[in-house]
Design an enzyme around this catalytic site. Structure first.
Site, short mmCIF file in Angstrom:
data_model
loop_
_atom_site.label_atom_id
_atom_site.label_comp_id
_atom_site.label_asym_id
_atom_site.label_seq_id
_atom_site.Cartn_x
_atom_site.Cartn_y
_atom_site.Cartn_z
CG ASP A 1 -0.35 -0.31 2.48
OD1 ASP A 1 0.61 0.41 2.79
OD2 ASP A 1 -0.78 -1.23 3.18
CE LYS B 1 -7.61 -2.05 3.66
NZ LYS B 1 -6.38 -2.51 4.28
CG MET C 1 -5.25 6.04 10.62
SD MET C 1 -5.95 4.38 10.55
CE MET C 1 -5.49 3.76 12.16
#
Ligand code: SAH
Length: 362
Positions: free
Chosen positions: A143, A165, A276
Site C-alpha cells: 500500500d 487503501k 489516522m
C-alpha cells in the site's frame, strides 16, 4: 527504470550497471529465478544453463559475468535426480578467460508469506531484513504508506500488486487482500505483504497472520519503524522526555474513543500520539478537554513525515481544529498531544506555526 542489479561483495552491496552486458546464470530454474529476474530487470542479456552438463566454454563468448546459483536441492525441475552439482569446470573456464564469477544463494521454494513493516515511507528506513525479503519476493502486495516508489528496484521482477487503501476509498478489501495472499502462496510463491510503519500497529497484520495460520501457510513477520514514534521524531519531537513525559500512548483516531477511555488517557498524563486522527480531530480534542486536559496543552500535527512535503503545524488543544482547518492539514498525519511538543525542532522542509499563544521552550 534503472539499469542496474544489486550484488553483494563480502557483505557490501554494490549496484552493478549491467545494461548491454551478457551474464551467464548457472543453476536450476527454480533456484535461479530471482537471479535471472534481477539481471534481466537490470538490462543484462541473460544466458542460462541449468546443469553443469550443459556447460560448454563457447557459452562464455561475450560473457562479462558468470553467476552460479548453488542449489542444494539435487533435483531437476522435472523432479529427476541431478546428482552432484559441480560447477568447477565453469569456474575454471571463467578464471582462464578472466571473466568475473559470482555466487548467489538459491531462491527459496515452497510458498510462504512474509509481513514486512516498511517504515514511514522512505527506502532507507527499511530494515536490512525487510530488504532481503523483498529481494526474494515473487509477489509483493503493498500500500502507499510504505516505500512503494522504489519497489521495482527493491523487488526486481516480482509481481507488484497495489492493494492500498486511501481514506474513504478501498480498492481491495481486507478479505480480498487475505485471499490473494493465500492464493499466491498456494502457487508456491514467496509472498511479501509490505505495510507502512510496523505491521502490528493498526495495520491489520495480526489478522493476516491468523488467516495464513488458519490456511496452513507458513508466515513470518519483519517489524518496521512505526510512524507513531518516527514521524514525531522527524519534527524533532521525542515522545518521552525525562521530567516531562514518562509514558506515551498511541491511539487510533479511526474510531472515536469512549469518554471512559478519554478520562483514563487524561489521567495517565503522558504523551498522546494519534494515528489516522485528522478526520476525527474535533471529537478527539473535545473529548480530551472534557476529560480534563487544559486547552493550552501543546499539539503538533506532523503531515507526510519523511517526504519532501513534510510539514509540522504547532498549536494547542483548544485551537487545534481551527489551526488544522487554516493550514488545511490532510492525511497521512500524526497528531502529538502533550508537553513534549515544546521540544519540536524545525527538521522538516517547512514548519508552520498556527498559534493562539506562543509556545516557548520550557
Ligand atoms: N502501521 C503503521 C500505521 C498504519 S495507520 C505504522 O506503524 O506507522 C496509518 C496512519 O499512520 C496514517 O493515517 C498516519 O496517521 C500514520 N502515518 C503513517 N506514515 C506516515 C507518514 N509518513 N507521515 C505521517 N503520518 C503517517
Amino acid at each position: 527504470m534503472s539499469t542496474a542489479a544489486g550484488i553483494n561483495v563480502s557483505g557490501i552491496e554494490l549496484t552493478l550497471d549491467c545494461a548491454g552486458l551478457t551474464v551467464l546464470i548457472a543453476g536450476t530454474t527454480t533456484a535461479a529465478r530471482h537471479t535471472v529476474r534481477r539481471y534481466t530487470a537490470g538490462g543484462a542479456t541473460v544466458r542460462r544453463i541449468a546443469t553443469p552438463a550443459q556447460f560448454h566454454p563457447r557459452l562464455l563468448d561475450a560473457v562479462s559475468l558468470a553467476v552460479v546459483v548453488e542449489d542444494p536441492v539435487t533435483a531437476h525441475d522435472d523432479g529427476a535426480p541431478l546428482g552432484e552439482q559441480n560447477w568447477e569446470p565453469l569456474r575454471a573456464a571463467c578464471r582462464e578467460r578472466r571473466i568475473l564469477t559470482a555466487s548467489e544463494e538459491p531462491a527459496a521454494t515452497g510458498g510462504r508469506v512474509t509481513l514486512i513493516g516498511g517504515g514511514p515511507g522512505v527506502e532507507d528506513l527499511l530494515t536490512v531484513r525487510a530488504k532481503q525479503a523483498l529481494r526474494e519476493a515473487d509477489v509483493v502486495l503493498y500500500d502507499r504508506l510504505g516505500p512503494y516508489r522504489t519497489l521495482p528496484q527493491l523487488a526486481p521482477g516480482a509481481e507488484l500488486i497495489d492493494v492500498g487503501k486511501t481514506p474513504g476509498h478501498h480498492p481491495v478489501s481486507q478479505a480480498e487482500i487475505e485471499k490473494l495472499m493465500v492464493a499466491k502462496a498456494r502457487e508456491g510463491k514467496q509472498v511479501v505483504r509490505l505495510k507502512g510503519g510496523d505491521p502490528f500497529v493498526f495495520g491489520r497484520g495480526g489478522e493476516e497472520v491468523n488467516t495464513c495460520l488458519a490456511e496452513g501457510i507458513p508466515v513470518t513477520t519483519v517489524p518496521g519503524i512505526s510512524s507513531s514514534i518516527a514521524v514525531p521524531a522527524a519534527a524533532g519531537i521525542p515522545v518521552t522526555y525525562r521530567g516531562v513525559a514518562h509514558a506515551f500512548t498511541v491511539i487510533s483516531g479511526h474510531q472515536p474513543l469512549t469518554s471512559a477511555e478519554f478520562e483514563a488517557l487524561a489521567k495517565l498524563g503522558g504523551t498522546i500520539v494519534v494515528l489516522m486522527g485528522i478526520g476525527t480531530l474535533p471529537q478527539l480534542t473535545s473529548g480530551l478537554r472534557k476529560a480534563g486536559l487544559a486547552s493550552s496543552v501543546p499539539v503538533a500535527i506532523v503531515e507526510k513525515g519523511y517526504s519532501p512535503e513534510q510539514r509540522t503545524t504547532v498549536t494547542t488543544l483548544g485551537e487545534a481544529v481551527t489551526a488544522a482547518g487554516l493550514a488545511r492539514c490532510t492525511s497521512p498525519a500524526v497528531v502529538v498531544i502533550g508537553e513534549v511538543v515544546r521540544q519540536h525542532r524545525d527538521f522538516s522542509a517547512t514548519l508552520e506555526r498556527v498559534l493562539a499563544q506562543p509556545l516557548g521552550a520550557s
